[in-house]
Design a protein around this motif. Structure first.
Motif, PDB file in Angstrom:
ATOM      1  N   VAL A  26     -48.496 -23.514 -23.908  1.00 21.12           N
ATOM      2  CA  VAL A  26     -48.445 -22.099 -24.306  1.00 21.12           C
ATOM      3  C   VAL A  26     -47.395 -21.933 -25.395  1.00 21.12           C
ATOM      4  O   VAL A  26     -46.238 -22.331 -25.228  1.00 21.12           O
ATOM      5  CB  VAL A  26     -48.092 -21.193 -23.110  1.00 21.12           C
ATOM      6  CG1 VAL A  26     -48.028 -19.740 -23.556  1.00 21.12           C
ATOM      7  CG2 VAL A  26     -49.107 -21.367 -21.992  1.00 21.12           C
ATOM      8  N   GLY A  34     -45.307 -15.449 -21.808  1.00 22.06           N
ATOM      9  CA  GLY A  34     -46.706 -15.356 -21.420  1.00 22.06           C
ATOM     10  C   GLY A  34     -47.616 -14.716 -22.440  1.00 22.06           C
ATOM     11  O   GLY A  34     -48.777 -14.486 -22.150  1.00 22.06           O
ATOM     12  N   LEU A  38     -52.780 -20.607 -26.628  1.00 26.86           N
ATOM     13  CA  LEU A  38     -52.906 -21.920 -26.012  1.00 26.86           C
ATOM     14  C   LEU A  38     -53.302 -22.942 -27.067  1.00 26.86           C
ATOM     15  O   LEU A  38     -54.175 -22.691 -27.896  1.00 26.86           O
ATOM     16  CB  LEU A  38     -53.980 -21.896 -24.926  1.00 26.86           C
ATOM     17  CG  LEU A  38     -53.648 -21.189 -23.622  1.00 26.86           C
ATOM     18  CD1 LEU A  38     -54.868 -21.181 -22.714  1.00 26.86           C
ATOM     19  CD2 LEU A  38     -52.488 -21.885 -22.925  1.00 26.86           C
ATOM     20  N   ASP A  69     -48.266 -24.760 -16.698  1.00 27.94           N
ATOM     21  CA  ASP A  69     -48.626 -23.366 -16.970  1.00 27.94           C
ATOM     22  C   ASP A  69     -49.707 -23.257 -18.031  1.00 27.94           C
ATOM     23  O   ASP A  69     -50.599 -22.396 -17.933  1.00 27.94           O
ATOM     24  CB  ASP A  69     -47.379 -22.592 -17.407  1.00 27.94           C
ATOM     25  CG  ASP A  69     -46.362 -22.428 -16.288  1.00 27.94           C
ATOM     26  OD1 ASP A  69     -46.755 -22.579 -15.110  1.00 27.94           O
ATOM     27  OD2 ASP A  69     -45.183 -22.155 -16.596  1.00 27.94           O
ATOM     28  N   GLY A  70     -49.646 -24.093 -19.053  1.00 32.00           N
ATOM     29  CA  GLY A  70     -50.661 -24.054 -20.090  1.00 32.00           C
ATOM     30  C   GLY A  70     -52.035 -24.400 -19.552  1.00 32.00           C
ATOM     31  O   GLY A  70     -53.037 -23.738 -19.866  1.00 32.00           O
ATOM     32  N   ARG A  72     -53.043 -24.105 -16.465  1.00 32.72           N
ATOM     33  CA  ARG A  72     -53.510 -23.044 -15.561  1.00 32.72           C
ATOM     34  C   ARG A  72     -54.032 -21.843 -16.352  1.00 32.72           C
ATOM     35  O   ARG A  72     -55.033 -21.222 -15.972  1.00 32.72           O
ATOM     36  CB  ARG A  72     -52.374 -22.624 -14.622  1.00 32.72           C
ATOM     37  CG  ARG A  72     -51.934 -23.748 -13.709  1.00 32.72           C
ATOM     38  CD  ARG A  72     -50.815 -23.336 -12.758  1.00 32.72           C
ATOM     39  NE  ARG A  72     -50.228 -24.508 -12.143  1.00 32.72           N
ATOM     40  CZ  ARG A  72     -50.792 -25.221 -11.166  1.00 32.72           C
ATOM     41  NH1 ARG A  72     -51.956 -24.827 -10.679  1.00 32.72           N
ATOM     42  NH2 ARG A  72     -50.199 -26.292 -10.680  1.00 32.72           N
ATOM     43  N   ALA A  73     -53.377 -21.548 -17.466  1.00 32.13           N
ATOM     44  CA  ALA A  73     -53.862 -20.459 -18.318  1.00 32.13           C
ATOM     45  C   ALA A  73     -55.229 -20.802 -18.904  1.00 32.13           C
ATOM     46  O   ALA A  73     -56.108 -19.939 -19.022  1.00 32.13           O
ATOM     47  CB  ALA A  73     -52.854 -20.190 -19.436  1.00 32.13           C
ATOM     48  N   ARG A  76     -57.873 -20.231 -16.275  1.00 29.41           N
ATOM     49  CA  ARG A  76     -58.179 -18.799 -16.137  1.00 29.41           C
ATOM     50  C   ARG A  76     -59.023 -18.315 -17.299  1.00 29.41           C
ATOM     51  O   ARG A  76     -59.962 -17.523 -17.110  1.00 29.41           O
ATOM     52  CB  ARG A  76     -56.872 -18.003 -16.047  1.00 29.41           C
ATOM     53  CG  ARG A  76     -56.091 -18.232 -14.747  1.00 29.41           C
ATOM     54  CD  ARG A  76     -54.993 -17.201 -14.574  1.00 29.41           C
ATOM     55  NE  ARG A  76     -53.971 -17.315 -15.602  1.00 29.41           N
ATOM     56  CZ  ARG A  76     -52.894 -18.099 -15.514  1.00 29.41           C
ATOM     57  NH1 ARG A  76     -52.711 -18.852 -14.437  1.00 29.41           N
ATOM     58  NH2 ARG A  76     -51.998 -18.136 -16.482  1.00 29.41           N
ATOM     59  N   ARG A  77     -58.709 -18.779 -18.496  1.00 27.19           N
ATOM     60  CA  ARG A  77     -59.484 -18.379 -19.671  1.00 27.19           C
ATOM     61  C   ARG A  77     -60.936 -18.819 -19.545  1.00 27.19           C
ATOM     62  O   ARG A  77     -61.858 -18.126 -19.985  1.00 27.19           O
ATOM     63  CB  ARG A  77     -58.856 -18.972 -20.928  1.00 27.19           C
ATOM     64  CG  ARG A  77     -59.502 -18.529 -22.229  1.00 27.19           C
ATOM     65  CD  ARG A  77     -58.846 -19.189 -23.430  1.00 27.19           C
ATOM     66  NE  ARG A  77     -59.080 -20.646 -23.435  1.00 27.19           N
ATOM     67  CZ  ARG A  77     -58.607 -21.469 -24.366  1.00 27.19           C
ATOM     68  NH1 ARG A  77     -57.843 -20.996 -25.342  1.00 27.19           N
ATOM     69  NH2 ARG A  77     -58.863 -22.760 -24.306  1.00 27.19           N
ATOM     70  N   ASP A  97     -57.468 -25.423 -10.795  1.00 27.65           N
ATOM     71  CA  ASP A  97     -56.198 -24.708 -10.654  1.00 27.65           C
ATOM     72  C   ASP A  97     -55.802 -24.704  -9.180  1.00 27.65           C
ATOM     73  O   ASP A  97     -55.893 -23.697  -8.480  1.00 27.65           O
ATOM     74  CB  ASP A  97     -56.328 -23.287 -11.195  1.00 27.65           C
ATOM     75  CG  ASP A  97     -54.992 -22.550 -11.219  1.00 27.65           C
ATOM     76  OD1 ASP A  97     -53.972 -23.182 -10.880  1.00 27.65           O
ATOM     77  OD2 ASP A  97     -54.975 -21.360 -11.565  1.00 27.65           O
TER      78      ASP A  97
END
Length: 485
Positions: A26, A34, A38, A69-70, A72-73, A76-77, A97
């Motif tokens: 990220v 946040g 990405l 974290d990247g 996991r983002a 979600r995307r 995830d």
């Protein structure tokens, strides 16, 4: 959870591994937590090469875990589905995830702090291991983590698909997946050594049995060397006895170096730049003993440094004529024992430089920041490669240096490395615990006539590249398919 694909699009070949072929970072474009974009970074290795080799029509899917974290983002995307093809180089990748605490317990608590230590025989047994209530809590996370993979694979797989499960992180997946999808052809590959029965049985009896039965849920369990395969079979006999399932076949596939990639990459401009910098650090006309490792406990870096110090003690004629180029890249620094080991490596290197160094000669050139181009530069400059692990599933550095070295190099190799099976005939073989023996081997390597060194290096290179990564993967796949046909 529903499958991310329609029935007609389900995968016919699947790979499962903790780490996938892409990772995300990220970047905070506005400087706010946040809020950034990405960026994807693709990885390499044998699995990437293998999946590319089977072609786009094979309908492959790679299932892996989100590691930060990247990642996991990115999951979600993608709404839990396949990652964007532009991020993965066209490969179909499903990233899971899994709850971060569950992953941490499974990965650090069990896989890296128990299973890695068992198979590499790293415990100080008067004090460890201690299998208490905390271990049991972490083991429950390891089960949950494996179950998440098994469920995702079951969802993504077409009828009769081939599934190749990778390594000690996912030992329970084959058995779990077999219960969910008995139609699948399942293979498990262990990239580590396998512990002998007496050491494996340090584990609680039910845990040892669960790990073995998990892998035995596969149609085929494969290993890097015959030694590790035999140890697995012996553990099954010792732990499970007559209750051991007999349907699983055991195979051996020794991973080799990717010669074409290494030779091309080693002559790119950034490598040439680092070669110039390393030559300046080594000094004109000096020999180079090269090692490239992570600061992993099993790599035995401290004893390698001690052997080099003994070489300088016993053979003062090498002082100011040789430099030990040691790359010790940090590994698993979230574990205290690894931080302590990294500090020990740095301390011993500093002691050698303090005791023997002169204004014009630094005996040990130590780098701890990971830099692949610099590693390749060191490979090319190596007169001697030192690979002395306590225990290693294979050790590709032992295979890569002879392939890349400009003038050919002598290889000092631990008999406890899996690579010993392929390279032992032309290496100078050492007991990794024997400091004096390793020092003698370093002296012999430095003293080796150029012609002998060149011929040995050619044979090492040929043996090292006999089973390149793409073929290594395809051989596993073909063996699994042939077994099930």
């Amino acid at each position: 959870m529903a499958s991310t694909q329609g029935a007609a699009e389900k995968a016919r070949v699947l790979v499962a591994s903790n780490r996938g072929p892409v990772s995300y970072t990220v970047y905070d474009d506005e400087g706010a937590e946040g809020s950034g974009s990405l960026r994807a970074k693709r990885g390499g290795g044998g699995l990437v090469s293998g999946l590319s080799a089977i072609g786009p029509d094979a309908g492959s899917v790679w299932v892996c875990a989100a590691l930060g974290d990247g990642d996991r983002a990115a999951v979600r995307r993608a709404a839990g589905g396949l990652l964007p093809a532009e991020d993965t180089g066209g490969q179909r990748v499903r990233m899971l995830d899994i709850d971060a605490r569950v992953h941490a317990d499974a990965y650090n608590g069990i896989a890296n702090s128990v299973l890695w230590f068992i198979h590499h025989m790293l415990y100080q047994t008067p004090l460890e291991p201690v299998f208490d209530a905390e271990f049991r809590r972490q083991w429950a996370s390891y089960e949950a983590y494996n179950r998440a993979f098994a469920e995702a694979l079951a969802e993504e797989a077409a009828d009769g698909a081939a599934v190749l499960v990778q390594d000690y992180h996912l030992c329970l997946v084959p058995g779990m997946l077999r219960e969910l999808r008995p139609d699948l052809r399942i293979g498990h590959f262990s990239h580590t050594p396998w512990a002998p029965p007496d050491y494996f049985r340090l584990l609680p009896d039910d845990i040892a049995a669960a790990l073995l039965n998990g892998i035995l849920g596969a149609d085929r369990a494969a290993f890097l060397t015959r030694r590790w395969a035999d140890a697995f079979a012996e553990c099954c006999h010792a732990v499970l006895g007559p209750k051991a399932p007999s349907d699983t076949r055991i195979g051996v596939h020794g991973l080799g170096a990717d010669a074409d990639f290494l030779r091309a990459r080693a002559h790119e401009p950034d490598v040439e730049e680092r070669m110039a910098a390393l030559r300046a650090e080594i000094g004109e006309g000096r020999r180079a003993i090269v090692r490239v490792d992570r600061t992993e406990l099993s790599k035995n870096i401290v004893r390698g440094l001690l052997a080099y110090r003994q070489l300088l003690d016993e053979h003062p004629e090498w002082r100011e004529r040789v430099v030990h180029v040691a790359f010790a890249y940090p590994s698993r620094q979230d574990l205290a024992v690894y931080r302590d080991y990294t500090a020990a490596v740095q301390r011993v290197a500093e002691e050698i430089n303090s005791a023997y160094g002169t204004p014009g000669w630094t005996p040990v050139v130590l780098h701890v920041k990971d830099d692949f181009a610099r590693s390749l530069a060191a490979y090319r400059l190596a007169d001697v490669a030192l690979v002395n692990p306590i225990r290693d599933g294979m050790n590709l550095v032992a295979k890569e240096v002879p392939v890349v070295s400009d003038r050919g190099c002598a290889l000092v190799l631990s008999r406890e490395a899996g690579a010993y099976e392929d390279l032992g005939a032309d290496a100078l073989v050492v007991n990794p615990y024997d400091i004096e023996g390793t020092a003698r081997a370093l002296h012999s390597a430095l003293s080796m006539p150029e012609g002998e060194r060149t011929e040995r290096s050619k044979r090492l290179s040929a043996a090292a590249t006999a089973l390149p990564p793409a073929r290594w993967f395809l051989d596993q796949l073909h063996a699994l398919e042939a077994q099930s046909s």
